[in-house]
Design an enzyme around this catalytic site. Sequence first.
Site, PDB file in Angstrom:
ATOM      1  CG  ASP A 140      -2.236  14.572  -4.646  1.00  0.00           C
ATOM      2  OD1 ASP A 140      -3.242  13.952  -4.301  1.00  0.00           O
ATOM      3  OD2 ASP A 140      -1.601  14.320  -5.702  1.00  0.00           O
ATOM      4  CG  HIS A 163      -6.758   9.224   0.110  1.00  0.00           C
ATOM      5  ND1 HIS A 163      -6.857   7.903  -0.270  1.00  0.00           N
ATOM      6  CD2 HIS A 163      -7.006   9.962  -0.998  1.00  0.00           C
ATOM      7  CE1 HIS A 163      -7.145   7.850  -1.570  1.00  0.00           C
ATOM      8  NE2 HIS A 163      -7.244   9.083  -2.030  1.00  0.00           N
ATOM      9  CG  ASN A 195     -12.209  10.376  -5.186  1.00  0.00           C
ATOM     10  OD1 ASN A 195     -13.252  10.951  -5.495  1.00  0.00           O
ATOM     11  ND2 ASN A 195     -11.005  10.853  -5.477  1.00  0.00           N
ATOM     12  CG  HIS A 217      -4.443  -0.574   5.044  1.00  0.00           C
ATOM     13  ND1 HIS A 217      -3.841   0.027   3.955  1.00  0.00           N
ATOM     14  CD2 HIS A 217      -5.353  -1.439   4.539  1.00  0.00           C
ATOM     15  CE1 HIS A 217      -4.355  -0.481   2.839  1.00  0.00           C
ATOM     16  NE2 HIS A 217      -5.277  -1.373   3.174  1.00  0.00           N
ATOM     17  CB  CYS A 223      -0.910  -0.008   1.226  1.00  0.00           C
ATOM     18  SG  CYS A 223      -1.736   1.567   1.473  1.00  0.00           S
TER      19      CYS A 223
HETATM   20  P1  5GP Z   1      -7.588   9.007  -5.173  1.00  0.00           P
HETATM   21  O1  5GP Z   1      -7.804   9.075  -6.650  1.00  0.00           O
HETATM   22  O2  5GP Z   1      -7.271   7.603  -4.706  1.00  0.00           O
HETATM   23  O3  5GP Z   1      -8.676   9.659  -4.371  1.00  0.00           O
HETATM   24  O4  5GP Z   1      -6.335   9.904  -4.884  1.00  0.00           O
HETATM   25  C1  5GP Z   1      -5.036   9.426  -4.767  1.00  0.00           C
HETATM   26  C2  5GP Z   1      -4.138  10.637  -4.752  1.00  0.00           C
HETATM   27  O5  5GP Z   1      -2.869  10.229  -4.276  1.00  0.00           O
HETATM   28  C3  5GP Z   1      -3.935  11.256  -6.134  1.00  0.00           C
HETATM   29  O6  5GP Z   1      -4.343  12.625  -6.099  1.00  0.00           O
HETATM   30  C4  5GP Z   1      -2.440  11.089  -6.383  1.00  0.00           C
HETATM   31  O7  5GP Z   1      -1.870  12.210  -7.032  1.00  0.00           O
HETATM   32  C5  5GP Z   1      -1.873  10.892  -4.995  1.00  0.00           C
HETATM   33  N1  5GP Z   1      -0.709  10.031  -4.943  1.00  0.00           N
HETATM   34  C6  5GP Z   1      -0.573   8.812  -5.517  1.00  0.00           C
HETATM   35  N2  5GP Z   1       0.644   8.292  -5.243  1.00  0.00           N
HETATM   36  C7  5GP Z   1       1.282   9.205  -4.471  1.00  0.00           C
HETATM   37  C8  5GP Z   1       2.583   9.238  -3.878  1.00  0.00           C
HETATM   38  O8  5GP Z   1       3.394   8.311  -3.993  1.00  0.00           O
HETATM   39  N3  5GP Z   1       2.895  10.357  -3.164  1.00  0.00           N
HETATM   40  C9  5GP Z   1       2.015  11.380  -2.996  1.00  0.00           C
HETATM   41  N4  5GP Z   1       2.442  12.411  -2.276  1.00  0.00           N
HETATM   42  N5  5GP Z   1       0.791  11.389  -3.548  1.00  0.00           N
HETATM   43  C10 5GP Z   1       0.430  10.306  -4.267  1.00  0.00           C
HETATM   44 ZN    ZN Z   2      -2.369   1.387   3.668  1.00  0.00          ZN
END
Ligand code: 5GP
Ligand code: ZN
Length: 115
Positions: free
Chosen positions: A30, A100, A87, A46, A4
């Site tokens: 982000d 998140h 989401n 988690h 994860c």
């Molecule tokens: P979701 O689409 O799951 O609601 O949002 C996931 C968010 O996590 C996205 O906005 C994406 O840019 C961010 N994200 C994904 N991988 C990483 C990472 O390794 N580091 C950081 N800081 N953000 C991440």
């Molecule tokens: Zn996790």
Amino acid sequence: MEDCIFCKIIKREIPSEIVYEDEKVIVFNDVNPAAPIHILVVPKKHIATLLEVSEEDDTLISYIYQVINKIAKERGFAENGFRVIANCGKDSGQEVMHIHFHVLGGKKLGAKIVG
Ligand code: 5GP
Ligand code: ZN
């Protein structure tokens, strides 16, 4: 949890720009920001999706909103306002299966409901 991304960020196995951390939550920028302020508020527990949130998480979920409140005031975007998005599942486009809360701000945001 193994594999994860957010658990790896919590364990410092993947670098991130951490803006706040305590025993229950971590908050980081982000990596692909959609607004000048785009932080992710992540419980250290988690929980894969919002469908797995249960009564035992009452305190945690309320606490997350208290952390958002505190960060908004401390970082100076409380007054102008901001948006919180969580989401859940494929139609929402949830990419990371660890709950998140996106906090977006720093500009006038677009449509209140996307899509
Ligand atoms: P979701 O689409 O799951 O609601 O949002 C996931 C968010 O996590 C996205 O906005 C994406 O840019 C961010 N994200 C994904 N991988 C990483 C990472 O390794 N580091 C950081 N800081 N953000 C991440
Ligand atoms: Zn996790």
